[in-house]
Design an enzyme around this catalytic site. Structure first.
Site, PDB file in Angstrom:
ATOM      1  N   HIS A   1      24.396  26.835   9.977  1.00 53.86           N
ATOM      2  CA  HIS A   1      23.745  27.859   9.735  1.00 53.86           C
ATOM      3  C   HIS A   1      24.044  28.272   8.202  1.00 53.86           C
ATOM      4  O   HIS A   1      25.145  28.102   7.697  1.00 53.86           O
ATOM      5  CB  HIS A   1      24.129  29.179  10.615  1.00 53.86           C
ATOM      6  CG  HIS A   1      23.628  30.273  10.150  1.00 53.86           C
ATOM      7  ND1 HIS A   1      22.206  30.678  10.295  1.00 53.86           N
ATOM      8  CD2 HIS A   1      23.928  31.470   9.246  1.00 53.86           C
ATOM      9  CE1 HIS A   1      22.104  31.785   9.860  1.00 53.86           C
ATOM     10  NE2 HIS A   1      23.133  32.365   9.384  1.00 53.86           N
TER      11      HIS A   1
ATOM     12  N   THR B   1       0.645  -1.076  -0.096  1.00 48.62           N
ATOM     13  CA  THR B   1       0.039   0.005  -0.113  1.00 48.62           C
ATOM     14  C   THR B   1       1.021   1.233   0.083  1.00 48.62           C
ATOM     15  O   THR B   1       0.479   2.311  -0.710  1.00 48.62           O
ATOM     16  CB  THR B   1      -0.858  -0.001   1.246  1.00 48.62           C
ATOM     17  OG1 THR B   1      -1.715  -1.046   1.216  1.00 48.62           O
ATOM     18  CG2 THR B   1      -1.569   1.316   1.355  1.00 48.62           C
TER      19      THR B   1
END
Length: 472
Positions: free
Chosen positions: A451, A43
Protein backbone atom coordinates in the site's frame (compact mmCIF):
# COMPACT_ATOMS: atom_id res chain seq x y z
CA UNK A 1 30.14 -16.10 -56.86
CA UNK A 2 27.78 -17.84 -54.43
CA UNK A 3 28.87 -17.99 -50.81
CA UNK A 4 28.08 -21.34 -49.18
CA UNK A 5 27.02 -21.51 -45.51
CA UNK A 6 26.15 -24.57 -43.42
CA UNK A 7 24.68 -24.47 -39.93
CA UNK A 8 22.89 -26.45 -37.27
CA UNK A 9 19.98 -23.99 -37.00
CA UNK A 10 18.70 -21.55 -39.62
CA UNK A 11 16.12 -19.02 -38.47
CA UNK A 12 14.15 -16.98 -41.00
CA UNK A 13 12.88 -13.73 -39.53
CA UNK A 14 14.40 -11.64 -36.72
CA UNK A 15 11.19 -10.61 -35.00
CA UNK A 16 10.40 -11.37 -31.34
CA UNK A 17 10.06 -15.07 -32.15
CA UNK A 18 13.06 -15.43 -34.43
CA UNK A 19 15.62 -13.37 -32.55
CA UNK A 20 14.70 -14.96 -29.20
CA UNK A 21 15.08 -18.41 -30.78
CA UNK A 22 18.47 -17.37 -32.18
CA UNK A 23 19.75 -15.96 -28.89
CA UNK A 24 18.63 -19.04 -26.96
CA UNK A 25 20.16 -21.35 -29.59
CA UNK A 26 23.40 -19.40 -29.31
CA UNK A 27 23.35 -19.70 -25.53
CA UNK A 28 22.96 -23.46 -25.91
CA UNK A 29 26.01 -23.65 -28.17
CA UNK A 30 24.16 -24.36 -31.42
CA UNK A 31 25.72 -23.11 -34.67
CA UNK A 32 23.03 -20.61 -35.63
CA UNK A 33 22.29 -18.36 -38.61
CA UNK A 34 19.46 -15.83 -38.74
CA UNK A 35 18.21 -14.26 -41.98
CA UNK A 36 16.31 -10.97 -41.98
CA UNK A 37 15.69 -8.52 -44.81
CA UNK A 38 14.84 -5.61 -42.52
CA UNK A 39 16.32 -4.40 -39.26
CA UNK A 40 16.34 -6.84 -36.35
CA UNK A 41 13.24 -6.67 -34.20
CA UNK A 42 10.46 -7.53 -36.62
CA UNK A 43 7.01 -5.99 -36.78
CA UNK A 44 6.66 -5.62 -33.01
CA UNK A 45 9.80 -3.59 -32.50
CA UNK A 46 10.01 -1.71 -35.81
CA UNK A 47 6.43 -1.01 -36.90
CA UNK A 48 4.10 -2.33 -34.21
CA UNK A 49 4.22 -2.71 -30.43
CA UNK A 50 7.12 -0.42 -29.56
CA UNK A 51 6.61 2.51 -31.96
CA UNK A 52 2.85 2.52 -31.30
CA UNK A 53 3.43 2.66 -27.54
CA UNK A 54 5.91 5.51 -28.07
CA UNK A 55 3.27 7.39 -30.08
CA UNK A 56 0.63 6.65 -27.45
CA UNK A 57 2.94 7.92 -24.69
CA UNK A 58 3.71 11.14 -26.55
CA UNK A 59 0.02 11.70 -27.31
CA UNK A 60 -0.90 11.16 -23.65
CA UNK A 61 1.81 13.57 -22.52
CA UNK A 62 0.56 16.17 -25.00
CA UNK A 63 -3.02 15.80 -23.73
CA UNK A 64 -1.90 15.94 -20.09
CA UNK A 65 0.06 19.15 -20.60
CA UNK A 66 -2.87 20.84 -22.30
CA UNK A 67 -5.14 19.83 -19.41
CA UNK A 68 -3.27 22.41 -17.32
CA UNK A 69 -4.17 25.38 -19.54
CA UNK A 70 -7.04 27.76 -18.76
CA UNK A 71 -7.84 27.52 -15.05
CA UNK A 72 -5.09 24.96 -14.56
CA UNK A 73 -5.24 21.61 -12.79
CA UNK A 74 -3.73 20.20 -9.57
CA UNK A 75 -2.55 23.69 -8.79
CA UNK A 76 -0.44 23.67 -11.95
CA UNK A 77 -1.14 26.27 -14.61
CA UNK A 78 0.32 26.19 -18.12
CA UNK A 79 -0.12 29.67 -19.60
CA UNK A 80 -0.69 28.54 -23.19
CA UNK A 81 -1.44 25.31 -25.03
CA UNK A 82 1.44 23.02 -25.97
CA UNK A 83 2.51 23.04 -29.62
CA UNK A 84 2.81 19.80 -31.57
CA UNK A 85 5.80 19.16 -33.85
CA UNK A 86 4.91 15.89 -35.60
CA UNK A 87 8.26 15.44 -37.42
CA UNK A 88 10.13 15.72 -34.11
CA UNK A 89 7.68 13.30 -32.45
CA UNK A 90 8.28 10.79 -35.24
CA UNK A 91 12.06 11.31 -34.97
CA UNK A 92 11.90 10.58 -31.24
CA UNK A 93 9.81 7.45 -31.85
CA UNK A 94 12.30 6.32 -34.50
CA UNK A 95 15.19 6.83 -32.08
CA UNK A 96 13.59 4.39 -29.63
CA UNK A 97 13.14 1.83 -32.41
CA UNK A 98 16.73 2.27 -33.63
CA UNK A 99 18.13 1.88 -30.12
CA UNK A 100 16.21 -1.34 -29.48
CA UNK A 101 16.98 -2.79 -32.92
CA UNK A 102 20.68 -2.14 -32.41
CA UNK A 103 20.39 -3.79 -29.00
CA UNK A 104 18.91 -6.94 -30.55
CA UNK A 105 21.70 -7.11 -33.12
CA UNK A 106 24.27 -6.70 -30.35
CA UNK A 107 22.70 -9.58 -28.40
CA UNK A 108 22.77 -11.80 -31.49
CA UNK A 109 26.45 -11.00 -31.99
CA UNK A 110 27.20 -11.58 -28.30
CA UNK A 111 25.71 -15.08 -28.58
CA UNK A 112 27.68 -15.88 -31.76
CA UNK A 113 24.67 -15.89 -34.08
CA UNK A 114 25.61 -15.22 -37.69
CA UNK A 115 23.36 -12.54 -39.19
CA UNK A 116 22.63 -12.47 -42.91
CA UNK A 117 20.66 -9.52 -44.29
CA UNK A 118 18.28 -10.41 -47.11
CA UNK A 119 15.23 -12.48 -47.95
CA UNK A 120 15.41 -16.28 -47.84
CA UNK A 121 14.01 -18.34 -50.70
CA UNK A 122 13.82 -22.11 -50.13
CA UNK A 123 14.41 -24.66 -52.87
CA UNK A 124 13.60 -27.47 -50.44
CA UNK A 125 13.08 -27.89 -46.73
CA UNK A 126 16.71 -27.38 -45.67
CA UNK A 127 18.24 -25.30 -48.44
CA UNK A 128 17.71 -21.67 -49.33
CA UNK A 129 19.40 -18.78 -51.10
CA UNK A 130 19.59 -15.20 -49.89
CA UNK A 131 20.27 -12.23 -52.13
CA UNK A 132 22.43 -9.89 -50.07
CA UNK A 133 24.22 -6.65 -50.86
CA UNK A 134 27.46 -8.66 -51.09
CA UNK A 135 26.02 -11.31 -53.41
CA UNK A 136 24.08 -14.55 -53.21
CA UNK A 137 24.42 -16.70 -50.09
CA UNK A 138 23.40 -20.35 -50.22
CA UNK A 139 22.50 -21.83 -46.83
CA UNK A 140 22.15 -25.50 -45.87
CA UNK A 141 20.75 -26.23 -42.42
CA UNK A 142 20.02 -29.23 -40.26
CA UNK A 143 17.09 -27.43 -38.60
CA UNK A 144 15.00 -24.56 -39.95
CA UNK A 145 12.83 -22.30 -37.80
CA UNK A 146 10.29 -20.27 -39.76
CA UNK A 147 9.53 -17.00 -37.97
CA UNK A 148 8.36 -14.78 -40.82
CA UNK A 149 5.60 -13.04 -38.85
CA UNK A 150 2.60 -11.25 -40.34
CA UNK A 151 1.60 -8.12 -42.17
CA UNK A 152 -1.41 -5.80 -42.10
CA UNK A 153 -4.34 -7.10 -44.15
CA UNK A 154 -5.04 -5.03 -47.25
CA UNK A 155 -8.60 -5.11 -48.55
CA UNK A 156 -8.81 -5.46 -52.35
CA UNK A 157 -11.50 -2.77 -52.58
CA UNK A 158 -9.49 -0.42 -50.27
CA UNK A 159 -5.96 -0.55 -51.70
CA UNK A 160 -3.28 1.35 -49.83
CA UNK A 161 -2.39 4.68 -51.37
CA UNK A 162 -1.21 8.10 -50.28
CA UNK A 163 -4.28 8.73 -48.14
CA UNK A 164 -5.44 5.15 -47.49
CA UNK A 165 -2.93 3.83 -45.01
CA UNK A 166 -2.01 0.82 -42.89
CA UNK A 167 -1.08 0.86 -39.21
CA UNK A 168 2.58 0.90 -40.27
CA UNK A 169 2.08 4.12 -42.22
CA UNK A 170 0.03 5.59 -39.37
CA UNK A 171 3.19 5.47 -37.26
CA UNK A 172 5.12 7.62 -39.74
CA UNK A 173 2.84 10.58 -40.40
CA UNK A 174 4.82 13.82 -40.36
CA UNK A 175 1.62 15.87 -40.46
CA UNK A 176 -1.35 15.51 -38.13
CA UNK A 177 -4.53 14.80 -40.13
CA UNK A 178 -7.47 17.04 -39.34
CA UNK A 179 -9.81 14.06 -39.68
CA UNK A 180 -8.72 10.43 -39.35
CA UNK A 181 -11.23 7.77 -40.39
CA UNK A 182 -10.38 4.37 -38.92
CA UNK A 183 -11.82 1.20 -40.43
CA UNK A 184 -11.94 -1.33 -37.63
CA UNK A 185 -12.27 -0.69 -33.88
CA UNK A 186 -10.15 -3.64 -32.80
CA UNK A 187 -7.07 -3.21 -30.65
CA UNK A 188 -4.84 -1.77 -33.40
CA UNK A 189 -7.43 0.67 -34.68
CA UNK A 190 -8.41 1.84 -31.20
CA UNK A 191 -4.83 2.34 -30.05
CA UNK A 192 -4.00 4.43 -33.12
CA UNK A 193 -7.32 6.29 -33.16
CA UNK A 194 -7.15 7.25 -29.49
CA UNK A 195 -3.53 8.43 -29.84
CA UNK A 196 -4.43 10.65 -32.80
CA UNK A 197 -7.45 12.02 -30.92
CA UNK A 198 -5.21 12.99 -28.01
CA UNK A 199 -2.93 14.77 -30.47
CA UNK A 200 -5.89 16.83 -31.65
CA UNK A 201 -7.25 15.07 -34.74
CA UNK A 202 -10.96 14.43 -35.25
CA UNK A 203 -11.43 10.64 -35.31
CA UNK A 204 -14.27 8.50 -36.67
CA UNK A 205 -14.45 4.69 -36.47
CA UNK A 206 -16.21 2.47 -39.01
CA UNK A 207 -16.69 -0.86 -37.21
CA UNK A 208 -18.24 -4.00 -38.68
CA UNK A 209 -19.29 -5.48 -35.32
CA UNK A 210 -21.79 -4.12 -32.80
CA UNK A 211 -19.06 -3.41 -30.23
CA UNK A 212 -15.41 -2.40 -29.97
CA UNK A 213 -12.55 -4.86 -29.34
CA UNK A 214 -14.57 -8.10 -29.51
CA UNK A 215 -11.79 -9.86 -27.58
CA UNK A 216 -13.15 -8.15 -24.45
CA UNK A 217 -16.73 -8.17 -23.13
CA UNK A 218 -18.88 -5.04 -22.95
CA UNK A 219 -18.50 -4.62 -19.18
CA UNK A 220 -14.75 -4.27 -19.71
CA UNK A 221 -14.95 -2.01 -22.74
CA UNK A 222 -17.56 0.34 -21.25
CA UNK A 223 -14.92 2.71 -19.74
CA UNK A 224 -13.25 2.88 -23.16
CA UNK A 225 -16.50 3.71 -24.97
CA UNK A 226 -17.18 6.32 -22.27
CA UNK A 227 -13.80 7.93 -22.99
CA UNK A 228 -14.49 7.91 -26.72
CA UNK A 229 -17.89 9.54 -26.25
CA UNK A 230 -16.48 12.15 -23.86
CA UNK A 231 -13.83 13.05 -26.43
CA UNK A 232 -16.32 13.30 -29.31
CA UNK A 233 -15.07 10.25 -31.16
CA UNK A 234 -17.80 8.89 -33.43
CA UNK A 235 -18.28 5.15 -33.97
CA UNK A 236 -20.49 3.74 -36.70
CA UNK A 237 -21.28 0.18 -35.55
CA UNK A 238 -22.32 -2.73 -37.79
CA UNK A 239 -21.02 -0.78 -40.78
CA UNK A 240 -19.29 -2.13 -43.89
CA UNK A 241 -16.69 -0.28 -45.90
CA UNK A 242 -17.46 -0.52 -49.62
CA UNK A 243 -15.02 1.58 -51.61
CA UNK A 244 -12.72 4.57 -51.43
CA UNK A 245 -11.62 7.42 -53.67
CA UNK A 246 -8.18 8.90 -52.97
CA UNK A 247 -8.16 12.55 -54.03
CA UNK A 248 -4.38 12.91 -53.98
CA UNK A 249 -1.86 15.03 -52.13
CA UNK A 250 -3.43 17.27 -49.52
CA UNK A 251 -6.98 16.41 -50.60
CA UNK A 252 -7.65 13.33 -48.49
CA UNK A 253 -9.94 10.46 -49.43
CA UNK A 254 -13.67 9.69 -49.44
CA UNK A 255 -14.89 6.39 -48.01
CA UNK A 256 -18.21 4.85 -48.98
CA UNK A 257 -19.78 2.49 -46.42
CA UNK A 258 -23.15 0.99 -45.53
CA UNK A 259 -24.70 1.26 -42.07
CA UNK A 260 -26.47 -1.53 -40.16
CA UNK A 261 -29.64 -0.87 -42.15
CA UNK A 262 -27.80 -1.21 -45.45
CA UNK A 263 -28.05 2.49 -46.21
CA UNK A 264 -25.04 3.86 -48.08
CA UNK A 265 -23.05 6.80 -46.71
CA UNK A 266 -19.89 8.70 -47.63
CA UNK A 267 -17.33 10.19 -45.27
CA UNK A 268 -14.27 12.28 -46.08
CA UNK A 269 -11.04 12.04 -44.15
CA UNK A 270 -7.55 13.44 -44.54
CA UNK A 271 -6.40 9.86 -43.98
CA UNK A 272 -8.30 6.56 -44.05
CA UNK A 273 -6.61 4.09 -41.69
CA UNK A 274 -7.40 0.42 -42.45
CA UNK A 275 -7.05 -1.87 -39.41
CA UNK A 276 -8.97 -5.03 -40.20
CA UNK A 277 -6.47 -7.60 -38.96
CA UNK A 278 -3.21 -9.21 -39.99
CA UNK A 279 -2.27 -12.12 -42.22
CA UNK A 280 0.72 -14.49 -41.91
CA UNK A 281 3.72 -13.94 -44.18
CA UNK A 282 3.73 -17.14 -46.22
CA UNK A 283 4.45 -15.79 -49.70
CA UNK A 284 7.84 -15.23 -51.29
CA UNK A 285 9.85 -17.64 -49.15
CA UNK A 286 9.37 -20.83 -51.17
CA UNK A 287 7.26 -22.47 -48.48
CA UNK A 288 5.57 -24.46 -51.23
CA UNK A 289 8.89 -26.27 -51.73
CA UNK A 290 9.24 -27.23 -48.06
CA UNK A 291 6.39 -29.75 -47.80
CA UNK A 292 4.86 -28.17 -44.72
CA UNK A 293 1.14 -28.62 -44.07
CA UNK A 294 -1.17 -25.64 -43.75
CA UNK A 295 -4.00 -24.92 -41.32
CA UNK A 296 -6.01 -22.45 -43.36
CA UNK A 297 -3.77 -19.42 -43.90
CA UNK A 298 -1.32 -20.57 -41.21
CA UNK A 299 1.44 -23.16 -41.08
CA UNK A 300 0.27 -26.24 -39.19
CA UNK A 301 2.34 -27.23 -36.15
CA UNK A 302 2.07 -29.50 -33.12
CA UNK A 303 2.61 -28.62 -29.44
CA UNK A 304 6.35 -28.44 -30.03
CA UNK A 305 5.94 -26.20 -33.10
CA UNK A 306 7.06 -28.99 -35.42
CA UNK A 307 5.73 -28.81 -38.98
CA UNK A 308 4.95 -31.84 -41.17
CA UNK A 309 8.55 -31.77 -42.44
CA UNK A 310 11.17 -33.25 -40.11
CA UNK A 311 13.36 -30.63 -38.42
CA UNK A 312 11.37 -27.73 -39.86
CA UNK A 313 9.70 -25.64 -37.17
CA UNK A 314 7.34 -22.66 -37.29
CA UNK A 315 6.53 -20.11 -34.59
CA UNK A 316 4.71 -16.86 -33.86
CA UNK A 317 2.15 -15.20 -36.11
CA UNK A 318 2.92 -17.74 -38.83
CA UNK A 319 1.18 -20.50 -36.85
CA UNK A 320 -2.03 -18.71 -35.84
CA UNK A 321 -3.79 -16.88 -33.05
CA UNK A 322 -3.09 -15.27 -30.74
CA UNK A 323 -0.80 -13.18 -32.91
CA UNK A 324 1.16 -11.71 -30.01
CA UNK A 325 4.87 -10.98 -29.65
CA UNK A 326 5.18 -12.66 -26.26
CA UNK A 327 3.67 -15.88 -27.63
CA UNK A 328 6.22 -15.88 -30.46
CA UNK A 329 9.10 -15.32 -28.03
CA UNK A 330 7.99 -18.18 -25.79
CA UNK A 331 7.72 -20.52 -28.79
CA UNK A 332 11.11 -19.44 -30.14
CA UNK A 333 12.84 -20.13 -26.84
CA UNK A 334 11.11 -23.51 -26.58
CA UNK A 335 12.08 -24.66 -30.08
CA UNK A 336 15.75 -23.78 -29.54
CA UNK A 337 15.74 -25.84 -26.35
CA UNK A 338 14.06 -28.82 -28.04
CA UNK A 339 16.67 -28.76 -30.82
CA UNK A 340 19.40 -28.78 -28.16
CA UNK A 341 17.91 -31.93 -26.62
CA UNK A 342 15.73 -30.56 -23.84
CA UNK A 343 12.16 -31.80 -23.36
CA UNK A 344 9.64 -29.00 -23.88
CA UNK A 345 6.21 -28.36 -25.34
CA UNK A 346 4.10 -25.25 -25.81
CA UNK A 347 1.20 -25.67 -23.42
CA UNK A 348 0.70 -22.45 -21.45
CA UNK A 349 -2.30 -22.21 -19.14
CA UNK A 350 -2.86 -18.62 -20.29
CA UNK A 351 -1.48 -16.10 -22.78
CA UNK A 352 -2.19 -12.56 -21.53
CA UNK A 353 -3.74 -10.03 -23.91
CA UNK A 354 -3.45 -6.26 -23.44
CA UNK A 355 -4.99 -3.37 -25.36
CA UNK A 356 -3.34 0.01 -24.79
CA UNK A 357 -6.52 2.03 -25.13
CA UNK A 358 -7.73 4.81 -22.82
CA UNK A 359 -8.10 3.30 -20.32
CA UNK A 360 -6.05 0.14 -20.85
CA UNK A 361 -7.61 -3.34 -21.13
CA UNK A 362 -6.20 -6.64 -19.86
CA UNK A 363 -7.53 -10.15 -20.36
CA UNK A 364 -5.92 -13.23 -18.80
CA UNK A 365 -7.71 -16.57 -18.80
CA UNK A 366 -11.44 -17.04 -19.35
CA UNK A 367 -14.60 -15.21 -18.33
CA UNK A 368 -17.59 -16.60 -16.44
CA UNK A 369 -19.54 -16.80 -19.70
CA UNK A 370 -16.77 -18.83 -21.34
CA UNK A 371 -16.51 -21.08 -18.27
CA UNK A 372 -20.27 -21.72 -18.40
CA UNK A 373 -19.94 -22.98 -21.96
CA UNK A 374 -17.40 -25.49 -20.62
CA UNK A 375 -19.82 -26.57 -17.89
CA UNK A 376 -17.85 -24.92 -15.08
CA UNK A 377 -19.65 -23.12 -12.24
CA UNK A 378 -17.90 -19.97 -11.15
CA UNK A 379 -17.60 -17.23 -8.57
CA UNK A 380 -17.02 -13.71 -9.85
CA UNK A 381 -15.98 -10.60 -7.98
CA UNK A 382 -14.62 -7.23 -8.93
CA UNK A 383 -13.16 -4.17 -7.29
CA UNK A 384 -13.14 -0.60 -8.64
CA UNK A 385 -10.03 1.55 -8.87
CA UNK A 386 -12.22 4.39 -7.53
CA UNK A 387 -11.72 2.77 -4.10
CA UNK A 388 -7.94 2.46 -4.45
CA UNK A 389 -6.02 5.31 -2.86
CA UNK A 390 -3.06 5.19 -5.24
CA UNK A 391 -5.40 5.34 -8.24
CA UNK A 392 -7.12 8.46 -6.94
CA UNK A 393 -3.78 10.05 -6.02
CA UNK A 394 -2.62 9.69 -9.63
CA UNK A 395 -5.94 10.64 -11.26
CA UNK A 396 -6.55 7.06 -12.33
CA UNK A 397 -9.61 6.20 -10.29
CA UNK A 398 -12.44 8.02 -12.00
CA UNK A 399 -12.43 6.33 -15.41
CA UNK A 400 -14.71 3.43 -14.43
CA UNK A 401 -11.82 0.99 -14.17
CA UNK A 402 -11.81 -2.22 -12.12
CA UNK A 403 -10.23 -5.63 -11.63
CA UNK A 404 -12.50 -8.66 -12.07
CA UNK A 405 -11.66 -12.18 -10.95
CA UNK A 406 -13.32 -15.40 -12.07
CA UNK A 407 -12.75 -18.58 -10.07
CA UNK A 408 -14.10 -22.12 -10.01
CA UNK A 409 -16.94 -22.41 -7.50
CA UNK A 410 -15.91 -25.85 -6.26
CA UNK A 411 -12.28 -25.23 -5.34
CA UNK A 412 -11.77 -21.45 -5.74
CA UNK A 413 -8.99 -21.91 -8.34
CA UNK A 414 -8.63 -18.67 -10.30
CA UNK A 415 -9.32 -19.19 -14.02
CA UNK A 416 -9.60 -15.61 -15.25
CA UNK A 417 -8.54 -12.09 -14.30
CA UNK A 418 -9.67 -9.15 -16.39
CA UNK A 419 -9.12 -5.46 -15.81
CA UNK A 420 -9.69 -2.04 -17.29
CA UNK A 421 -8.08 1.13 -16.07
CA UNK A 422 -5.05 3.39 -16.23
CA UNK A 423 -1.75 1.46 -16.26
CA UNK A 424 -3.43 -1.95 -15.79
CA UNK A 425 -1.11 -3.42 -18.43
CA UNK A 426 1.53 -3.42 -15.69
CA UNK A 427 -0.67 -5.77 -13.63
CA UNK A 428 -1.05 -8.34 -16.41
CA UNK A 429 2.04 -10.33 -15.44
CA UNK A 430 0.79 -10.74 -11.86
CA UNK A 431 -2.51 -11.98 -13.27
CA UNK A 432 -0.78 -14.50 -15.55
CA UNK A 433 1.53 -15.73 -12.80
CA UNK A 434 -1.40 -16.33 -10.46
CA UNK A 435 -3.31 -18.43 -13.00
CA UNK A 436 -0.25 -20.25 -14.34
CA UNK A 437 0.67 -21.34 -10.80
CA UNK A 438 -2.87 -22.45 -9.93
CA UNK A 439 -3.60 -19.76 -7.35
CA UNK A 440 -6.83 -19.90 -5.41
CA UNK A 441 -8.88 -16.91 -4.30
CA UNK A 442 -7.49 -17.32 -0.79
CA UNK A 443 -3.92 -17.11 -2.12
CA UNK A 444 -4.57 -13.70 -3.70
CA UNK A 445 -6.70 -12.45 -0.81
CA UNK A 446 -4.14 -13.44 1.83
CA UNK A 447 -1.03 -12.25 -0.01
CA UNK A 448 -0.04 -8.94 1.55
CA UNK A 449 -0.04 -6.33 -1.21
CA UNK A 450 1.94 -3.13 -0.93
CA UNK A 451 0.00 0.00 0.00
CA UNK A 452 -0.46 2.29 -1.81
CA UNK A 453 -0.35 0.57 -5.20
CA UNK A 454 -2.76 -0.17 -8.02
CA UNK A 455 -2.10 -3.88 -7.42
CA UNK A 456 -4.14 -3.74 -4.22
CA UNK A 457 -7.18 -3.98 -6.50
CA UNK A 458 -6.21 -7.61 -7.25
CA UNK A 459 -6.24 -8.51 -3.55
CA UNK A 460 -9.51 -6.64 -2.99
CA UNK A 461 -11.11 -8.27 -6.05
CA UNK A 462 -10.21 -11.70 -4.64
CA UNK A 463 -11.76 -10.68 -1.31
CA UNK A 464 -14.83 -9.44 -3.15
CA UNK A 465 -15.16 -12.80 -4.90
CA UNK A 466 -15.06 -14.44 -1.47
CA UNK A 467 -17.66 -11.95 -0.23
CA UNK A 468 -15.60 -9.78 2.09
CA UNK A 469 -13.86 -6.91 0.29
CA UNK A 470 -12.51 -4.52 2.92
CA UNK A 471 -12.72 -1.17 1.12
CA UNK A 472 -16.06 -1.55 -0.61
Amino acid sequence: MTNLVSCKVLIVGAGPGGYVAAIRAGQLGLDTVIVEGDRAGGTCLIRGCIPSKALIHAASRFEEINAHTGDGKLGILVPQPAQLDMPKLIDWKDSIVARLSSGVEALLKKNKVKQIKGWANFSDAKNCTVDTAEGVVSIKAEHVILATGSTATELPFLPYSENVISSTQALDQNELPNHLVVIGAGYIGLEMGIAYRKLGAKVTFIEGMDSIVPLFDKELTKPVTTWLKKHNVDIEYSARAQSVVDHGTGEGATLTYTDKKGIEHSIHGDKILVTVGRRPNTQGYGLENMCVDMNGAFVKVDKQCRTAMKNVWAIGDLVGEPMLAHKASAQGEMVAEIISGLKREFNPTVIPAVCFTEPELVGVGITAAEAKLQGTETLVGKFPFAAIGKALAMEAGNDGGFVRITARKDNHVVIGIHAVGAHVAELSNQFATAIEMGARLEDLANTIHVHPTLGEATMEAAMSTLGHAIHM
